[in-house]
Scaffold this active site. Structure first.
Site, mmCIF file in Angstrom:
data_model
loop_
_atom_site.group_PDB
_atom_site.id
_atom_site.type_symbol
_atom_site.label_atom_id
_atom_site.label_comp_id
_atom_site.label_asym_id
_atom_site.label_seq_id
_atom_site.Cartn_x
_atom_site.Cartn_y
_atom_site.Cartn_z
ATOM 1 C CB CYS A 1 2.218 -2.915 3.785
ATOM 2 S SG CYS A 1 3.582 -1.675 4.013
ATOM 3 C CG HIS B 1 0.912 -3.498 8.462
ATOM 4 N ND1 HIS B 1 1.258 -4.826 7.836
ATOM 5 C CD2 HIS B 1 2.034 -2.529 7.582
ATOM 6 C CE1 HIS B 1 2.507 -4.641 7.033
ATOM 7 N NE2 HIS B 1 2.712 -3.499 7.091
ATOM 8 C CD GLU C 1 -1.183 -6.686 9.134
ATOM 9 O OE1 GLU C 1 0.006 -6.665 8.951
ATOM 10 O OE2 GLU C 1 -1.999 -6.193 8.171
#
Length: 269
Positions: free
Chosen positions: A116, A215, A217
């Site tokens: 990002c 994102h 994660e």
């Protein structure tokens, strides 16, 4: 470590400095990063090392095997020659510290992943520019639907690219950002959303330099982070000679030996 065992790759994760609260403490400046990043690194077989903003030098990369530039607040527009939009919220300390780390990591040919904001910082470091408020460009808020709410959208990748290899089978990604890459500089754009927003960039001249706009994660299978750890693991398996620092073209012009780069809230994610 037992005899004959191979240590886990050390992955540095760039951290925020933000007011935080715990126990009886409130609004204390704290070095932090969402635990999801560390969890994804650990699940992939790596060891997460949290790196506070520090622009004195990039010497820490000498003990790292990979660098993960985390999401967060906007990159300062002065870094790419623009005046700040009123909706831009930057963190000059992060910009300075992360650009210092990035210069050293690129000089050492360390695997680098930008997430990002991290992807946007990569683009700026390579001479590119950003859209400071994406809804003004695409005409909608789908990339950040509401505060703390992720969007979701289709994505496509350039055949044969690092992004296409790492993200084989990925058709949709999450989304939480109000800025985006306008000009990638000397990076190659290898991923796009259906509205044309840049979703992946990479440097084909280096073994593993990848940026993703979403994102990973926070996804069930954080493929880009897993790929970063695996690339870092190849350095560990290859021993010290697998990493040969060299002079590289500086993302801000000229050349650098790792010292030449200058310089989270909800605004970007």
């Amino acid at each position: 470590m037992s005899a004959g065992s191979v240590r886990r790759p050390l992955i540095g994760i760039s951290a925020y400095v933000e007011p935080a609260g715990w126990a009886v403490w409130r609004d204390v400046p704290a070095v932090l990063v969402p635990e999801a990043y560390a969890r994804a690194v650990t699940a992939a077989g790596g060891r997460a090392v949290v790196l506070p903003p520090d622009d004195v030098d990039g010497d820490v990369v000498a003990v790292l095997d990979g660098l993960l530039l985390a999401g967060g607040a906007d990159v300062g527009p002065g870094r790419y020659g623009q005046r700040p939009d009123p909706r831009t919220e930057d963190r000059p300390d992060r910009d300075a510290g992360e650009l210092t780390l990035l210069a050293a990591a690129l000089a050492a040919e360390l695997p680098v992943l930008g997430v990002c904001r991290g992807m946007q910082l990569l683009a700026v470091a390579y001479g590119g520019t950003l859209h400071q408020h994406l809804p003004d460009v695409v005409g909608h808020d789908a990339h950040r639907p509401a505060p703390g709410v992720y969007g979701s959208h289709p994505v496509r990748f350039a055949p044969g690219s690092l992004a296409a290899t790492v993200l084989a089978g990925v058709k949709r990604v999450n989304s939480y950002h109000h800025q985006a890459v306008a000009d990638p500089g000397r990076l190659s754009v290898t991923g796009w959303a259906e509205d044309g927003v840049v979703e992946a960039v990479e440097d084909p001249a280096l073994p593993f330099v990848l940026g993703v706009q979403w994102h990973p994660e926070n996804e069930p299978d954080p493929l880009p982070i897993t790929a970063l750890v695996r690339a870092a693991g190849r350095l560990v398996d290859g021993g010290c000679d697998a990493r040969r620092p060299r002079a590289v073209a500086s993302p801000v012009g000229g050349s650098t030996d790792g010292q030449g780069l200058s310089g989270d809230r909800q605004s970007t994610g």
